[in-house]
Scaffold this active site. Structure first.
Site, PDB file in Angstrom:
ATOM      1  N   LYS A 139      -8.872 -75.700  -2.075  1.00 25.82           N
ATOM      2  CA  LYS A 139      -9.300 -75.216  -3.397  1.00 25.82           C
ATOM      3  C   LYS A 139      -9.957 -76.386  -4.116  1.00 25.82           C
ATOM      4  O   LYS A 139      -9.649 -77.543  -3.835  1.00 25.82           O
ATOM      5  CB  LYS A 139      -8.078 -74.754  -4.211  1.00 25.82           C
ATOM      6  CG  LYS A 139      -7.367 -73.536  -3.641  1.00 25.82           C
ATOM      7  CD  LYS A 139      -7.394 -72.375  -4.645  1.00 25.82           C
ATOM      8  CE  LYS A 139      -6.644 -71.170  -4.131  1.00 25.82           C
ATOM      9  NZ  LYS A 139      -5.193 -71.265  -4.407  1.00 25.82           N
ATOM     10  N   HIS A 193     -10.642 -79.351  -9.720  1.00 24.96           N
ATOM     11  CA  HIS A 193     -11.521 -79.232 -10.884  1.00 24.96           C
ATOM     12  C   HIS A 193     -10.916 -79.916 -12.107  1.00 24.96           C
ATOM     13  O   HIS A 193      -9.853 -80.524 -12.022  1.00 24.96           O
ATOM     14  CB  HIS A 193     -11.866 -77.764 -11.172  1.00 24.96           C
ATOM     15  CG  HIS A 193     -10.674 -76.908 -11.499  1.00 24.96           C
ATOM     16  ND1 HIS A 193     -10.031 -76.992 -12.708  1.00 24.96           N
ATOM     17  CD2 HIS A 193     -10.019 -75.985 -10.771  1.00 24.96           C
ATOM     18  CE1 HIS A 193      -9.032 -76.140 -12.709  1.00 24.96           C
ATOM     19  NE2 HIS A 193      -8.997 -75.514 -11.542  1.00 24.96           N
ATOM     20  N   HIS A 220      -7.273 -79.875 -13.099  1.00 23.47           N
ATOM     21  CA  HIS A 220      -6.324 -80.712 -12.360  1.00 23.47           C
ATOM     22  C   HIS A 220      -6.328 -82.155 -12.824  1.00 23.47           C
ATOM     23  O   HIS A 220      -5.435 -82.914 -12.494  1.00 23.47           O
ATOM     24  CB  HIS A 220      -6.653 -80.711 -10.867  1.00 23.47           C
ATOM     25  CG  HIS A 220      -6.231 -79.465 -10.173  1.00 23.47           C
ATOM     26  ND1 HIS A 220      -7.125 -78.594  -9.633  1.00 23.47           N
ATOM     27  CD2 HIS A 220      -5.010 -78.952  -9.946  1.00 23.47           C
ATOM     28  CE1 HIS A 220      -6.478 -77.591  -9.088  1.00 23.47           C
ATOM     29  NE2 HIS A 220      -5.192 -77.769  -9.272  1.00 23.47           N
TER      30      HIS A 220
HETATM   31  N1  ARG Z   1       0.063 -76.923  -6.364  1.00 20.71           N
HETATM   32  C1  ARG Z   1       0.519 -76.418  -7.619  1.00 20.71           C
HETATM   33  C2  ARG Z   1      -0.659 -75.998  -8.478  1.00 20.71           C
HETATM   34  O1  ARG Z   1      -1.737 -76.537  -8.356  1.00 20.71           O
HETATM   35  C3  ARG Z   1       1.327 -77.398  -8.403  1.00 20.71           C
HETATM   36  C4  ARG Z   1       2.575 -77.860  -7.741  1.00 20.71           C
HETATM   37  C5  ARG Z   1       3.514 -78.495  -8.706  1.00 20.71           C
HETATM   38  N2  ARG Z   1       4.677 -79.033  -8.069  1.00 20.71           N
HETATM   39  C6  ARG Z   1       5.701 -78.319  -7.585  1.00 20.71           C
HETATM   40  N3  ARG Z   1       6.704 -78.957  -7.029  1.00 20.71           N
HETATM   41  N4  ARG Z   1       5.734 -77.016  -7.689  1.00 20.71           N
HETATM   42  O2  ARG Z   1      -0.513 -75.127  -9.307  1.00 20.71           O
END
Ligand code: ARG
Length: 569
Positions: free
Chosen positions: A129, A132, A135
């Site tokens: 993904k 962007h 993030h």
């Molecule tokens: N990958 C997830 C996102 O972009 C965030 C993960 C955050 N950390 C976790 N341990 N859930 O939305």
């Protein structure tokens, strides 16, 4: 801390009032003309059997002859004091000189010298993904919170909890096998993977059997099918390669990239424990933890087909982290939309009997939008962070070429200023607030921006360079009693407090705003006073020393929010 002088004097003057009540009672008047500190006498009325307005003059009388106070006044029920300016400057200079790294702390170090561990889960990108500008926030907020804690003596472990597992990878694998061209994907990187993903959804509309294929592919992944896992590994590598360029630009590092896939074989034990504790309930074929007692919807743990989900992996991850790092705290930085998710996960862990669940903290933040319109993946107008940072660098390069074309390392400085501007802008407000990104605000060299603070640091560096070698000595504080120097002195005194407050509240903006205040105060001082051409050598040295302290504060402050401080720009 200068406030102690007032507290000490009050303790001597009112021996019957406990120290903590005296300390808690001290206020900073809203109007500077009222004094540096004030003490309201309301609470004393009972003990003194007098009206507060009668008590204040009595206390003022007792403090009056203290040479550390320039003036003591009783105003109504308040005792107001003005601290002797020279003494104030002297005390701040002494603290600064005595410290190894002024403003740092030992909160994170135990009595036996070992450090407390803080796990920080931030950035945590999703494979395949786009990275962007939304993030950017988790990345820079997490990075700053990490630096703040390190400055306070903690040992930090930064974890990039990759979003690298789930049914979407089955879709990706099918799409790649059917339509993927390795060369195109290599050349286009994440964009190439996104193209395939979009294509999958288009084709699946026409041919629903593709969805079954994708599910089957994901099942193969879960069963450790080597062929399909090597495809998946490619997606992960492509994403990491791309994102590491952004991390390099931002100078952000991680100690671990253990993401969701890492926990795929670590969920059996927690699920067994949930069962054992009678926490799992069946609901429409799925297994959930009922949280209605806590006013939350149920936490889904296993889907009806028995597969795990995001929350299951977070439960496993928290346990793994506790066992591996024995953290004092484990912090998660994500957008506000995940508030419920983390409340549920933390609650489930608590119900499982993990006492340390109280040490898990979710740190949410608001959205970023571009001036031109909302950022959206679905509408296809995603701005890749890398492009945005490169644009910031290019714009800065143009500005520098105009302002200072002879600058030796112009390219390096353009990068530090361009990237710094974007980061600073992102960290300028309370993190929960939504941010609108506009170039004019980001790169304004005179506004409340990164370039403005960096520019002030470069100004300090230039003054110090011109002064040449100085033999380190204690500056004469009586030369720093003018209004402008005093303003800076008070800000410097406050630095350690601001660092602690920012760390405690997980709010980098406390530091970014503070650096703007220091920069503004210094620029006023710089315009009002001659430094290099001061009237006498003592004044010159004192002002240079003040400049040196400001340079340290600005550089350290910027580093705490992950922004570089070039010496020339
Ligand atoms: N990958 C997830 C996102 O972009 C965030 C993960 C955050 N950390 C976790 N341990 N859930 O939305």
């Amino acid at each position: 801390m200068i406030q102690n002088i007032f507290a000490d004097a009050l303790m001597a003057a009112i021996p019957d009032l406990p120290e903590d009540q005296i300390r808690a009672g001290i206020e900073i008047p809203k109007e500077k003309t009222m004094g540096d500190f004030a003490f309201p006498c309301f609470r004393l009325a009972k003990a003194f059997r007098k009206a507060p307005a009668m008590i204040a003059p009595e206390i003022a009388e007792k403090l009056k002859d203290n040479p550390l106070f320039e003036k003591v006044e009783a105003v109504g029920p308040y005792v107001n004091v003005f601290i002797d300016k020279e003494h104030w400057a002297q005390s701040v200079i002494r603290d600064f000189m005595e410290a190894d790294q002024y403003g740092s702390g030992t909160e994170g170090i135990r009595e036996d010298g070992t450090r407390k561990n803080i796990v920080l889960d931030y950035s945590s990108i999703n494979v395949a993904k786009p990275f962007h500008i939304g993030h950017l926030r988790t990345t820079v907020i997490g990075n700053s919170i990490k630096k703040l804690h390190e400055f306070l003596g903690y040992n930090t472990i930064s974890v990039n909890h990759l979003g690298d597992w789930g049914t979407q990878f089955g879709k990706m694998a099918v799409a790649y096998q059917k339509w993927g061209d390795p060369e195109t994907v290599d050349a286009r990187g994440v964009r190439g993977l996104m193209d395939l993903y979009v294509r999958f959804h288009e084709e699946a509309k026409k041919d629903p059997s593709l969805d079954d294929e994708a599910r089957a592919a994901f099942t193969r992944m879960e069963n450790n099918d080597e062929e399909i896992l090597s495809l998946w590994q490619r997606f992960v590598d492509i994403s990491l390669k791309e994102v590491s360029r952004v991390y390099d630009l931002l100078d952000v590092q991680f100690d671990s990239y253990n993401g969701e896939s890492f926990y795929r074989d670590k969920m059996d034990a927690p699920i067994a424990l949930l069962r054992e504790k009678g926490l799992l309930k069946e609901s429409e074929g799925a297994q959930v933890v009922d949280l209605s007692e806590f006013n939350m919807p149920p936490c889904l743990v296993l889907k009806s087909d028995g597969s795990s989900i995001y929350a299951t992996r977070d439960i496993a991850a928290a346990i793994y982290r506790k066992n591996t790092y024995d953290f004092a705290k484990c912090l998660y930085v994500t957008a506000t939309e995940q508030i419920l998710h983390f409340s549920q996960v933390f609650k489930v862990l608590e119900l499982m009997g993990f006492e340390w669940a109280k040490d898990l903290v979710h740190i949410p933040y608001g959205y970023v939008s571009l001036e031109e319109g909302k950022l959206s993946t679905r509408e296809g107008n995603v701005i890749f962070l890398e492009d945005l940072l490169n644009e910031a660098i290019a714009k800065t390069r143009d500005i520098m070429n105009e302002k200072n074309p002879d600058l030796e390392n112009l390219e390096e400085v353009a990068q530090q200023v361009g990237v710094g501007a974007v980061v600073f802008h992102d960290l300028f407000n309370n993190r929960i607030k939504d941010v609108t990104f506009s170039w004019d605000n980001v790169l304004n060299f005179d506004g409340e921006t990164g370039p403005y603070v960096q520019y002030t640091f470069a100004r300090c560096s230039s003054v110090l360079r011109k002064a040449g070698e100085m033999e380190e000595q204690v500056p004469d504080a009586s030369k720093l009693t003018d209004e402008y120097a005093q303003e800076i002195i008070k800000l410097i005194e406050d630095f350690p407090n601001r660092v602690r407050e920012a760390a405690k509240k997980y709010e980098p903006y406390i530091i970014s705003r503070y650096t703007v205040a220091v920069a503004t105060a210094y620029n006023k001082f710089y315009h009002e006073n001659s430094i290099l051409n001061a009237d006498d050598p003592e004044t010159r040295y004192a002002r240079l020393y003040l400049t040196k302290m400001v340079a340290y504060i600005l550089k350290t402050g910027l580093s705490l929010i992950g922004v570089k401080a070039p010496e020339r720009m």
